[in-house]
Design a protein around this motif. Structure first.
Motif, PDB file in Angstrom:
ATOM      1  N   LYS A 164       0.940  -1.256   0.093  1.00  0.00           N
ATOM      2  CA  LYS A 164       0.051  -0.124   0.137  1.00  0.00           C
ATOM      3  C   LYS A 164       0.851   1.284  -0.143  1.00  0.00           C
ATOM      4  O   LYS A 164       2.039   1.335   0.903  1.00  0.00           O
ATOM      5  CB  LYS A 164      -0.862  -0.190   1.194  1.00  0.00           C
ATOM      6  CG  LYS A 164      -1.935   1.143   1.306  1.00  0.00           C
ATOM      7  CD  LYS A 164      -2.903   1.121   2.566  1.00  0.00           C
ATOM      8  CE  LYS A 164      -1.927   1.588   3.719  1.00  0.00           C
ATOM      9  NZ  LYS A 164      -2.911   1.592   4.839  1.00  0.00           N
ATOM     10  N   PRO A 165       0.433   2.192  -1.003  1.00  0.00           N
ATOM     11  CA  PRO A 165       1.285   3.316  -0.919  1.00  0.00           C
ATOM     12  C   PRO A 165       1.165   4.000   0.128  1.00  0.00           C
ATOM     13  O   PRO A 165       0.129   3.938   1.090  1.00  0.00           O
ATOM     14  CB  PRO A 165       0.889   4.091  -2.105  1.00  0.00           C
ATOM     15  CG  PRO A 165       0.283   3.216  -3.141  1.00  0.00           C
ATOM     16  CD  PRO A 165      -0.434   2.008  -1.959  1.00  0.00           C
ATOM     17  N   VAL A 166       2.150   5.094   0.890  1.00  0.00           N
ATOM     18  CA  VAL A 166       2.157   5.766   1.969  1.00  0.00           C
ATOM     19  C   VAL A 166       1.060   6.925   1.812  1.00  0.00           C
ATOM     20  O   VAL A 166       0.747   7.442   0.822  1.00  0.00           O
ATOM     21  CB  VAL A 166       3.503   6.476   2.196  1.00  0.00           C
ATOM     22  CG1 VAL A 166       3.512   7.368   3.248  1.00  0.00           C
ATOM     23  CG2 VAL A 166       4.668   5.396   2.508  1.00  0.00           C
ATOM     24  N   GLY A 167       0.199   7.185   2.771  1.00  0.00           N
ATOM     25  CA  GLY A 167      -0.904   7.875   2.885  1.00  0.00           C
ATOM     26  C   GLY A 167      -2.050   7.455   2.016  1.00  0.00           C
ATOM     27  O   GLY A 167      -3.160   8.173   2.094  1.00  0.00           O
ATOM     28  N   GLN A 168      -2.200   6.352   1.539  1.00  0.00           N
ATOM     29  CA  GLN A 168      -3.269   5.711   0.987  1.00  0.00           C
ATOM     30  C   GLN A 168      -4.014   4.833   2.415  1.00  0.00           C
ATOM     31  O   GLN A 168      -3.567   4.096   2.792  1.00  0.00           O
ATOM     32  CB  GLN A 168      -3.082   4.794  -0.256  1.00  0.00           C
ATOM     33  CG  GLN A 168      -4.150   4.243  -1.011  1.00  0.00           C
ATOM     34  CD  GLN A 168      -3.899   3.357  -2.005  1.00  0.00           C
ATOM     35  OE1 GLN A 168      -3.434   3.818  -3.325  1.00  0.00           O
ATOM     36  NE2 GLN A 168      -4.223   2.035  -2.060  1.00  0.00           N
ATOM     37  N   SER A 169      -5.380   5.214   2.144  1.00  0.00           N
ATOM     38  CA  SER A 169      -6.221   4.344   3.202  1.00  0.00           C
ATOM     39  C   SER A 169      -6.748   3.131   2.580  1.00  0.00           C
ATOM     40  O   SER A 169      -6.893   2.011   3.300  1.00  0.00           O
ATOM     41  CB  SER A 169      -7.275   5.147   3.703  1.00  0.00           C
ATOM     42  OG  SER A 169      -8.311   5.486   2.737  1.00  0.00           O
ATOM     43  N   ASP A 170      -6.885   2.919   1.206  1.00  0.00           N
ATOM     44  CA  ASP A 170      -7.644   1.697   0.598  1.00  0.00           C
ATOM     45  C   ASP A 170      -6.320   0.669   0.622  1.00  0.00           C
ATOM     46  O   ASP A 170      -5.417   0.805   0.344  1.00  0.00           O
ATOM     47  CB  ASP A 170      -7.874   2.109  -0.672  1.00  0.00           C
ATOM     48  CG  ASP A 170      -8.601   0.972  -1.492  1.00  0.00           C
ATOM     49  OD1 ASP A 170      -9.135  -0.058  -0.845  1.00  0.00           O
ATOM     50  OD2 ASP A 170      -8.622   0.923  -2.805  1.00  0.00           O
ATOM     51  N   PRO A 171      -6.611  -0.570   1.230  1.00  0.00           N
ATOM     52  CA  PRO A 171      -5.729  -1.718   1.268  1.00  0.00           C
ATOM     53  C   PRO A 171      -5.470  -2.062  -0.296  1.00  0.00           C
ATOM     54  O   PRO A 171      -6.087  -3.023  -0.498  1.00  0.00           O
ATOM     55  CB  PRO A 171      -6.335  -2.773   2.159  1.00  0.00           C
ATOM     56  CG  PRO A 171      -7.708  -2.486   1.946  1.00  0.00           C
ATOM     57  CD  PRO A 171      -8.072  -0.944   1.779  1.00  0.00           C
ATOM     58  N   ALA A 172      -4.790  -1.337  -1.080  1.00  0.00           N
ATOM     59  CA  ALA A 172      -4.412  -1.941  -2.612  1.00  0.00           C
ATOM     60  C   ALA A 172      -3.347  -1.456  -2.817  1.00  0.00           C
ATOM     61  O   ALA A 172      -2.373  -0.374  -2.043  1.00  0.00           O
ATOM     62  CB  ALA A 172      -5.624  -1.364  -3.298  1.00  0.00           C
ATOM     63  N   SER A 173      -2.535  -2.106  -3.785  1.00  0.00           N
ATOM     64  CA  SER A 173      -1.232  -1.532  -4.262  1.00  0.00           C
ATOM     65  C   SER A 173      -1.465  -0.242  -5.189  1.00  0.00           C
ATOM     66  O   SER A 173      -2.566   0.416  -5.443  1.00  0.00           O
ATOM     67  CB  SER A 173      -0.594  -2.705  -5.274  1.00  0.00           C
ATOM     68  OG  SER A 173      -1.317  -2.936  -6.479  1.00  0.00           O
ATOM     69  N   ALA A 174      -0.250   0.345  -5.451  1.00  0.00           N
ATOM     70  CA  ALA A 174      -0.324   1.661  -6.272  1.00  0.00           C
ATOM     71  C   ALA A 174      -0.586   0.823  -7.594  1.00  0.00           C
ATOM     72  O   ALA A 174      -0.754  -0.126  -8.014  1.00  0.00           O
ATOM     73  CB  ALA A 174       0.942   2.135  -6.479  1.00  0.00           C
TER      74      ALA A 174
END
Length: 366
Positions: A164-174
């Motif tokens: 998961k990218p930093v700052g993203q809340s959704d549990p998903a990859s970039a």
């Protein structure tokens, strides 16, 4: 039980099973106060009457082809691979790692690498239950079911803590780089004459069809395929003939897992263009019904996958344009599975009696 002619076993039994399933579905729709004719009209118009609907139908069918073929290969060795869901999830991880961490100059190279990576991750995940059965006697059904949950938990952990990218809340990859974008059917020359609008069905469809041909060649035109089918018919006889059970179990499950893992190329790389926690979307389990309905033959699997693609897209159309709940498609899928799987013997007995009656009448007349 009266033995059915080959044509009746291949074509008539599935047709009768489908007719019974859709008849009961129509009665259920009537029971909830809706119009069955409206339902089938909306489903047909939204799936096969225009190119846009076909785009979604073929997208779903592509995933089901992979998982159906995975079950088909294992079934011919008398093994029931219930782990297609987990193997597809791990295949998605393989796709994401290749797309995110290797710079690709062109989508074709990325597609080749992602397909091989997805197949490898799915194969490795299937190889563990295979080894447990071959060497420890663990039942393949139980272990593959449990490995589905382990795969889902492992993937969620990696998405939340690593991918998961930093700052993203959704549990998903970039999102994957633009260079890994696969051509949709509307991007392919000549094919785009029919698919004039953007659709999710993509070039992975042709890989799925190619795998169906490859499975057919493997099972019916190679020495290994003969050994697989002989082992599935009778393990003691196969042992007597010199066929190594451990080797067959491992090879079959590795192939089955690889096919299930390759499903991820369609939805992870081809449609979402990033890795999500629910990327398999139940296709691993639907593959079981697809294989059963397709009589565990690659051509039958392709046709059954198209049917379930129709049901998925048609169910979405029902939820969008009618008051019939979208969950109705799950009811129809369940009925199809019930009649093509659990009640298959009942349908055969019914048809056997009908054929026997016609045969007796013809002999009496003679």
């Amino acid at each position: 039980m009266e033995r059915l002619p080959r044509w009746a076993d291949v074509a008539l039994v599935p047709l009768v099973s489908l007719t019974l399933a859709f008849t009961i579905a129509a009665l259920i729709i009537l029971a909830i106060g809706q119009d069955p004719w409206e339902a089938i009209t909306v489903m047909v118009q939204g799936t096969v009457m225009d190119a846009y609907g076909w785009g979604y139908t073929l997208y779903y069918a592509t995933s089901f082809m992979f998982t159906g073929l995975a079950v088909c290969v294992a079934f011919h060795a008398a093994m029931f691979n219930i782990g297609g869901e987990g193997q597809a999830l791990l295949g998605g991880l393989g796709v994401a790692l290749v797309c995110l961490f290797i710079p690709w100059p062109h989508w074709s190279l990325a597609l080749l690498a992602a397909t091989l990576s997805a197949a490898a991750f799915g194969a490795i995940w299937a190889a563990i239950p295979a080894y447990l059965q071959a060497k420890r006697g663990s039942h393949i059904v139980i272990t593959t079911i449990m490995f589905n949950y382990i795969a889902a938990s492992l993937l969620q952990y990696l998405l939340v803590n690593t991918l998961k990218p930093v700052g993203q809340s959704d549990p998903a990859s970039a999102n994957f780089p633009d260079a890994t974008h696969l051509p949709a059917l509307n991007d392919i020359p000549l094919v785009n004459l029919f698919f004039t609008k953007p659709v999710p069905a993509n070039i992975t469809l042709f890989i799925a069809l190619g795998m169906a041909v490859a499975v057919w060649v493997l099972l019916w035109h190679t020495r290994l395929g003969y050994q697989i089918r002989a082992f599935g018919k009778s393990e003691p006889a196969a042992r007597y003939a010199g066929i190594n059970p451990t080797r067959i179990i491992m090879i079959v499950m590795i192939l089955s897992g690889a096919l299930a893992g390759m499903m991820a190329v369609n939805n992870v790389m081809g449609e979402a263009e990033r890795l999500l926690g629910n990327s398999a979307s139940g296709a691993g389990f639907i593959g079981i019904a697809v294989a059963l309905m397709g009589r565990n033959h690659p051509l039958g699997v392709v046709l059954a996958a198209l049917l379930f693609g129709f049901l998925f897209q048609g169910g979405a159309e029902l939820g969008l344009w009618t008051k019939i709940p979208i969950e109705m498609r799950i009811v129809v899928q369940g009925l199809v599975i019930l009649f093509t799987g659990a009640l298959d013997v009942m349908v055969r007995m019914l048809l056997g009696r009908i054929f026997a009656a016609f045969r007796a009448r013809a002999e009496g007349a003679a």
